[in-house]
Scaffold this active site. Structure first.
Site, PDB file in Angstrom:
ATOM      1  N   CYS A  81       0.700  -1.319  -0.274  1.00 15.36           N
ATOM      2  CA  CYS A  81      -0.104   0.632  -0.129  1.00 15.36           C
ATOM      3  C   CYS A  81       0.657   1.153   0.074  1.00 15.36           C
ATOM      4  CB  CYS A  81      -1.185   0.096   0.950  1.00 15.36           C
ATOM      5  SG  CYS A  81      -2.710   0.922   0.358  1.00 15.36           S
ATOM      6  N   HIS A  95      -3.839  -5.189   0.169  1.00 16.27           N
ATOM      7  CA  HIS A  95      -3.075  -5.494   1.410  1.00 16.27           C
ATOM      8  C   HIS A  95      -3.265  -7.030   1.589  1.00 16.27           C
ATOM      9  CE1 HIS A  95      -2.949  -2.309   4.561  1.00 16.27           C
ATOM     10  NE2 HIS A  95      -3.637  -1.228   2.997  1.00 16.27           N
ATOM     11  N   GLU A 112      -1.887  -9.124   3.742  1.00 15.85           N
ATOM     12  CA  GLU A 112      -1.403  -9.541   5.103  1.00 15.85           C
ATOM     13  C   GLU A 112      -2.786  -9.864   5.475  1.00 15.85           C
ATOM     14  OE1 GLU A 112      -1.560  -6.869   3.893  1.00 15.85           O
ATOM     15  OE2 GLU A 112      -1.403  -4.743   5.445  1.00 15.85           O
TER      16      GLU A 112
HETATM   17  N1  GLN Z   1      -2.272   7.000   2.293  1.00 14.56           N
HETATM   18  C1  GLN Z   1      -2.376   5.942   1.076  1.00 14.56           C
HETATM   19  C2  GLN Z   1      -3.261   6.000   1.022  1.00 14.56           C
HETATM   20  O1  GLN Z   1      -4.745   6.757   1.003  1.00 14.56           O
HETATM   21  C3  GLN Z   1      -1.653   4.430   1.684  1.00 14.56           C
HETATM   22  C4  GLN Z   1      -2.868   3.751   2.844  1.00 14.56           C
HETATM   23  C5  GLN Z   1      -2.508   2.314   3.329  1.00 14.56           C
HETATM   24  O2  GLN Z   1      -0.798   2.166   3.001  1.00 14.56           O
HETATM   25  N2  GLN Z   1      -3.355   1.707   3.604  1.00 14.56           N
HETATM   26  O3  GLN Z   1      -3.512   6.034  -0.658  1.00 14.56           O
END
Ligand code: GLN
Length: 537
Positions: free
Chosen positions: A382, A508, A510
């Site tokens: 992310c 994600h 995970e």
């Molecule tokens: N801050 C970033 C976004 O909003 C990544 C978010 C995250 O890592 N969950 O796109």
């Protein structure tokens, strides 16, 4: 079984005793006997969900396939049961009150005074039964907080009522602490007695007590606790500290907790399940043939709960390769190009964690540059993927001050930009791109090899995305987009094909890793890190 049984798990004395793990363990044992089980958590705080909470408050925010932002205990439920949860599995006081107040505004209460009893308790009961109505044999409901807290009272009252409404179908497990006083070398049962008394005052008699302890509890001590708390000896179980949370189901099975539960419901327990896949996982976990150090770079490393699912995913993936993954938690605020070689020394893999905001961001670029230039396996998740894109833009494409518009709205190179449908959103709660979305994986790429599939579904939690305007520049310079949302073209995966193992994912992975189904990306990343270690001895 055509009738749903409800098991409620409460906690006493102190918080943090591991109600989530006990709930997940009971769920695992019943599931191993062939029952359909789900686990729900009721959280007594007023936030609608933990999505708006700082990780320092309650650790990681876990995201379900249907896009609910939930308590991290739901991660344990999924990892233990290998069964997906949804929004219905995590209800907060805030959500309960919001539902009741919305009904009041609609006029549903027909002029009645709206009160905690019966309206709030009715709404709590409705939310518990809603899960049961989905065809489960057992619904395990964990009540967050500690008995005696003002804010847990409506939950306790609701489950007290349910016992009478669903006669014979409810069971209460109470988890407490038996502290050890080192000076007098004594185990103390008084806190447990008081906590059970408090539960009884609220009208709930626990059926089973689980006593968390650092030392073995003698049968005499358990008998004493049982007698003072009106619980039979076979229903007083100890939960002694284990080397891993994944040992807890077996520790409970040794004391026949699952059999006791079934008998109390009037169900013949039958054969003890062997739990072969679970035992084989533990066997590999306890007897690793290899070890590898991987750096986990983030800004919350002083609170590992903030990265719970990532840490657990490494445990699952490590076991696959009979490899102990030693995570080196690196604070991204402390990482600079001057100290990177020292701070990342001995690491055979680098993972840059998800996150939000500016703090610690420069250290993440440093970690990525170090992994990229030294051909060390890299996984960015992310924000970690977004940082990999920004680092590449700055240091390979030479785009000075390239950035995400999250960090710098006026950057000359917005290589990561806000998603179009996020632009006009002003409310922060539950408004990100959340939950499962499909991703098409390009054939012949590392990602395709890892997944062995053309189409995958992964969970998301973000507002920003790769800016496709820059795609051609990146591809020419050697960073390739290898996974896309088939409907919108949003970049889900980036890779550097000339690097030995460099993957960034907008989603994600995970959240999907479980004991019996470790995530392929983590498995492949651990394998690549092991290979790196072997080749660089
Ligand atoms: N801050 C970033 C976004 O909003 C990544 C978010 C995250 O890592 N969950 O796109």
């Amino acid at each position: 079984m055509n009738q749903t049984r409800y098991i409620f798990v409460t906690g006493g004395v102190v918080s943090g005793l591991g109600k989530g793990i006990i709930s997940a363990s009971v769920g695992k044992l019943l599931q191993a006997r062939g029952y359909k089980v789900t686990i729900q958590k009721l959280d007594p705080y007023l936030n609608i969900d933990p999505g708006t909470l700082n990780p320092y408050e309650h650790g990681e925010c876990y995201v379900t396939i249907d896009g609910a932002e939930t308590d991290l205990d739901l991660g344990h439920y999924e990892r233990f049961l290998n069964h997906e949860t949804t929004q219905a599995n995590n209800i907060t006081t805030g959500r309960i009150y919001r539902n009741v107040i919305e009904k009041e505004r609609r006029g549903d209460f027909l002029g009645k005074t709206v009160q905690i009893i019966p309206h709030i308790t009715d709404e709590i009961k409705r939310n518990i039964k809603l899960v049961g109505n989905k065809g489960y044999d057992f619904v395990i409901t964990e009540i967050g907080g500690t008995v005696g807290d003002i804010e847990s009272l409506p939950f306790i009252e609701a489950i007290r009522q349910l016992k009478w409404e669903l006669e014979g179908s409810c069971l209460f497990i109470h988890l407490t602490l038996v502290p050890y006083l080192a000076a007098s070398q004594e185990l103390k049962t008084k806190p447990t007695q008081h906590s059970v008394k408090q539960l009884q005052e609220a009208g709930v008699q626990p059926d089973i007590l689980v006593l968390r302890t650092e030392h073995n509890l003698s049968p005499e001590l358990r008998k004493k606790v049982g007698q003072f708390c009106n619980v039979g000896l076979d229903s007083v179980v100890q939960s002694i500290d284990q080397p891993t949370i994944y040992q807890v189901p077996l520790a409970m099975a040794e004391q026949n907790l699952d059999e006791t539960i079934l008998k109390k419901f009037g169900i013949q327990p039958g054969e003890k399940p062997e739990m072969k896949p679970w035992r084989s996982f533990l066997d590999k976990l306890y007897n690793p043939k290899h070890q590898v150090n991987i750096a986990l770079v983030g800004k919350y490393v002083e609170l590992p709960d903030a990265y719970k699912s990532i840490i657990e995913a490494f445990i699952h993936a490590g076991a696959t390769h009979e490899c102990k993954v030693k995570l080196n938690l690196v604070h991204s605020e402390e990482l600079t190009s001057a100290n990177a070689a020292d701070m990342l020394a001995g690491c055979s893999g680098v993972l840059v964690a998800p996150g939000f905001g500016q703090r610690g961001i420069e250290g993440k670029f440093v970690a990525i540059q170090y992994a990229r230039e030294n051909n060390i396996p890299f996984l960015g998740i992310c924000l970690g993927m977004q940082c990999a894109v920004i680092e590449f833009a700055r240091n390979v494409l030479g785009y000075k001050n390239a950035n995400s518009t999250e960090m710098n709205e006026t950057t000359p190179y917005p290589v990561i930009d806000i998603m179009a449908d996020q632009k006009n959103i002003s409310e922060m709660g539950g408004t990100m791109r959340l939950g499962g979305y499909p991703c098409s994986v390009k054939k012949g790429t590392l990602a395709h090899k890892v997944y062995g599939a053309d189409n995958i579904i992964e969970r998301h939690r973000h507002r920003y995305e790769f800016n496709n305007k820059f795609m051609a520049d990146f591809e020419k310079a050697g960073m390739e987009a290898t996974g896309f949302n088939p409907d919108t073209g949003l970049v889900e995966i980036v890779e550097i094909p000339s690097h030995r193992w460099f993957v960034g994912v907008q989603f994600h992975p995970e959240y999907r890793s479980t004991v019996v189904q470790p995530h392929p990306l983590f498995e492949a990343f651990v394998k690549a890190s092991l290979q790196y270690k072997e080749e660089n001895k």
